[in-house]
Enzyme design. Structure first.
Site, short mmCIF file in Angstrom:
data_model
loop_
_atom_site.label_atom_id
_atom_site.label_comp_id
_atom_site.label_asym_id
_atom_site.label_seq_id
_atom_site.Cartn_x
_atom_site.Cartn_y
_atom_site.Cartn_z
N HIS A 143 -6.51 -3.54 -8.77
CA HIS A 143 -5.87 -2.46 -8.01
C HIS A 143 -6.84 -1.88 -6.97
O HIS A 143 -6.85 -0.68 -6.71
CB HIS A 143 -5.39 -1.35 -8.96
CG HIS A 143 -4.12 -0.70 -8.51
ND1 HIS A 143 -2.88 -1.06 -8.98
CD2 HIS A 143 -3.87 0.30 -7.61
CE1 HIS A 143 -1.95 -0.32 -8.43
NE2 HIS A 143 -2.52 0.51 -7.58
N ARG A 159 -9.13 1.06 -7.97
CA ARG A 159 -8.55 2.40 -8.03
C ARG A 159 -8.09 2.79 -9.43
O ARG A 159 -7.57 3.90 -9.62
CB ARG A 159 -7.36 2.50 -7.06
CG ARG A 159 -7.77 2.34 -5.62
CD ARG A 159 -6.58 2.12 -4.70
NE ARG A 159 -5.64 3.21 -4.72
CZ ARG A 159 -5.78 4.36 -4.04
NH1 ARG A 159 -6.88 4.55 -3.31
NH2 ARG A 159 -4.86 5.29 -4.09
N THR A 218 3.73 -4.93 -10.29
CA THR A 218 2.40 -4.41 -10.62
C THR A 218 2.36 -3.96 -12.07
O THR A 218 3.17 -3.13 -12.49
CB THR A 218 2.04 -3.24 -9.69
OG1 THR A 218 2.03 -3.70 -8.33
CG2 THR A 218 0.67 -2.69 -10.03
N GLN A 243 7.21 -4.68 -3.80
CA GLN A 243 6.37 -4.37 -4.95
C GLN A 243 7.03 -3.29 -5.79
O GLN A 243 7.55 -2.31 -5.27
CB GLN A 243 5.00 -3.89 -4.48
CG GLN A 243 4.06 -3.45 -5.59
CD GLN A 243 4.21 -1.98 -5.92
OE1 GLN A 243 4.58 -1.18 -5.08
NE2 GLN A 243 3.94 -1.62 -7.18
N ASP A 264 -6.65 -10.35 -5.06
CA ASP A 264 -6.57 -9.08 -4.35
C ASP A 264 -7.78 -8.25 -4.74
O ASP A 264 -8.28 -8.36 -5.85
CB ASP A 264 -5.27 -8.37 -4.78
CG ASP A 264 -5.21 -6.93 -4.32
OD1 ASP A 264 -4.86 -6.71 -3.16
OD2 ASP A 264 -5.49 -6.03 -5.13
N ARG A 320 -6.61 -2.66 1.91
CA ARG A 320 -7.24 -1.64 2.76
C ARG A 320 -7.47 -2.10 4.20
O ARG A 320 -7.24 -1.31 5.13
CB ARG A 320 -8.59 -1.22 2.15
CG ARG A 320 -8.47 -0.31 0.95
CD ARG A 320 -9.86 0.13 0.49
NE ARG A 320 -9.81 1.00 -0.66
CZ ARG A 320 -9.82 0.59 -1.92
NH1 ARG A 320 -9.87 -0.72 -2.19
NH2 ARG A 320 -9.77 1.46 -2.91
N SER A 334 5.73 -1.34 -0.57
CA SER A 334 5.48 -0.68 -1.85
C SER A 334 6.67 0.15 -2.32
O SER A 334 7.43 0.68 -1.51
CB SER A 334 4.26 0.23 -1.70
OG SER A 334 4.10 1.07 -2.83
N TYR A 378 6.95 -1.11 -9.82
CA TYR A 378 6.35 -0.78 -11.12
C TYR A 378 7.46 -0.74 -12.17
O TYR A 378 8.64 -0.55 -11.83
CB TYR A 378 5.69 0.61 -11.08
CG TYR A 378 4.64 0.79 -10.02
CD1 TYR A 378 3.35 0.29 -10.19
CD2 TYR A 378 4.93 1.49 -8.85
CE1 TYR A 378 2.38 0.48 -9.22
CE2 TYR A 378 3.97 1.68 -7.87
CZ TYR A 378 2.70 1.18 -8.06
OH TYR A 378 1.75 1.36 -7.10
N VAL A 435 0.86 -1.19 0.00
CA VAL A 435 0.00 0.00 0.00
C VAL A 435 0.89 1.23 0.00
O VAL A 435 1.72 1.40 0.90
CB VAL A 435 -0.94 0.02 1.22
CG1 VAL A 435 -1.75 1.32 1.24
CG2 VAL A 435 -1.88 -1.19 1.19
N SER A 442 -6.34 -9.07 -9.80
CA SER A 442 -6.55 -7.82 -9.07
C SER A 442 -6.93 -6.71 -10.03
O SER A 442 -6.45 -6.67 -11.17
CB SER A 442 -5.25 -7.43 -8.34
OG SER A 442 -5.31 -6.10 -7.84
N LYS A 496 1.24 -8.82 -10.60
CA LYS A 496 0.02 -8.34 -9.94
C LYS A 496 -0.76 -7.41 -10.87
O LYS A 496 -0.20 -6.49 -11.45
CB LYS A 496 0.38 -7.59 -8.66
CG LYS A 496 -0.81 -7.01 -7.89
CD LYS A 496 -0.35 -6.35 -6.61
CE LYS A 496 -1.51 -5.77 -5.82
NZ LYS A 496 -2.10 -4.57 -6.46
#
Length: 387
Positions: A282, A285, A160, A132, A313, A337, A111, A134, A83, A280, A258
């Site tokens: 996300h 979002r 991700t 995690q 997820d 969350r 993250s 990107y 997160v 997932s 992910k």
């Protein structure tokens, strides 16, 4: 009764307490979704469309929620999802959550845009954490972060792929977190001043307030707006599966992709050498108006056919949801969350209490469905048109 005096039990309990304790722009950041937030509601609501079978007069005297995932023993089929900015929801939040996960015998993923850098989080626990990442435009910086993660003892990369561009998160515009100029800054300051507990715990004791993993790339480490501008400018809409193949060559630990929602993408991830995928969207979002991960999971699981591990997820809120995800074909779930709500409400112990409650819910559900082991939770335990 005051919300500060209740004994939180459910995710909704923790959410209500978090809402009272956090500045509004931070609560909205974790609580909100894309556009009209229709998929945000559907992610949770679609779990209620699945019905479990209750079976009786089975010997359920040896319930065991333990499982193994990516070669790691876990006390239950749950991991804490990465997160962004978690360290702004509680003092050094990523480290508190990592310790809570370790106490409960499950993995924690930190993250790219966490407040605490990966090496700080890794040093706070004995077990290896997940990292995690990107695919950023600056590939040399990607290599730097991979090396930093390796040096911190990370053995599993959670990559991700569903963020070529940021989603339209309207709450963040409305509350002044994004844009708004001087008025937005004044609004955020007013929201902060209305949250004295947060000011003491995070504002004063939680410094430095930086995105630790990318601090070297931002000119003023105290300016969160500069961090956001840097990150937004680094998202790369040109990324394809060939870039994932390149990543596979650079990273020799476990690789989990992910953000997969379609069967052909799941198979492409396997072709690139991924050991696992996360079904997932996300957390609702990114793209509104799409299907929920739990609705997509059975089809993806059939297509994958045990060629890699599958996690789910988005939308998981209790132990019953965990069991339903397993019955639909997941090997484990990521919890996002809920752990942030619990941490904002009660710190490390709040996360531990939430995870223990979820584990108890899984245990009770297994007993009432007539099974003793996680691998006995299959589609045969669902009354659903999905199977």
């Amino acid at each position: 009764m005051s919300l500060f005096n209740i004994a939180p039990v459910t995710v909704d309990d923790y959410r209500r307490i978090a809402q009272r304790r956090l500045p509004k722009f931070l609560f909205d950041y974790i609580d909100g979704g894309a556009n009209r937030e229709e998929i945000l509601a559907r992610n949770c609501g679609d779990f209620s469309q699945l019905q479990l079978k209750q079976r009786v007069l089975r010997d359920v005297g040896s319930i065991d929620t333990a499982t193994t995932l990516f070669g790691r023993s876990m006390a239950m089929p749950v991991a804490l999802a990465p997160v962004g900015m978690a360290g702004l929801f509680r003092r050094r939040g990523e480290t508190q959550a990592a310790r809570a996960a370790e106490r409960c015998g499950i993995p924690f993923a930190t993250s790219t845009v966490g407040v605490c850098p990966v090496d700080e989080v890794a040093a706070s626990v004995a077990e290896p954490i997940w990292f995690q990442l990107y695919m950023l435009r600056d590939r040399d910086f990607v290599l730097e972060m991979l090396e930093r993660a390796r040096n911190a003892g990370v053995d599993t990369l959670l990559f991700t792929v569903d963020l070529p561009v940021p989603g339209m998160r309207q709450r963040d515009f409305r509350n002044g977190m994004i844009g708004g100029g001087t008025a937005g800054k004044i609004s955020k300051l007013a929201q902060i001043l209305s949250s004295p507990r947060w000011i003491y715990d995070v504002g004063l004791r939680g410094k430095p307030h930086t995105f630790g993993n990318v601090a070297s790339k931002v000119e003023n480490p105290k300016d969160l707006d500069l961090y956001k501008s840097f990150i937004d400018g680094q998202f790369d809409p040109t990324v394809t599966w060939s870039d994932i193949a390149w990543l596979r060559q650079q990273w020799h630990g476990k690789l989990i992709i992910k953000g997969v929602m379609e069967s052909d993408d799941a198979l492409a991830a396997i072709d690139c050498g991924a050991e696992g995928i996360v079904v997932s969207n996300h957390g609702g979002r990114q793209l509104d108006g799409i299907a929920s991960p739990i609705a997509k999971l059975p089809g993806v699981a059939r297509a994958v056919n045990r060629q890699c591990s599958i996690m789910l997820d988005s939308g998981v809120r209790n132990g019953i949801d965990v069991v339903k995800a397993l019955a639909c074909g997941a090997d484990a779930v990521l919890l996002g969350r809920p752990w942030v709500y619990a941490m904002a409400a009660g710190g490390e112990q709040g996360v531990v209490d939430l995870l223990e409650m979820i584990n108890k819910e899984v245990e009770i559900a297994m007993a009432l469905m007539g099974v003793n082991r996680i691998d006995e939770i299959t589609g045969e335990l669902l009354d659903s048109d999905l199977w």
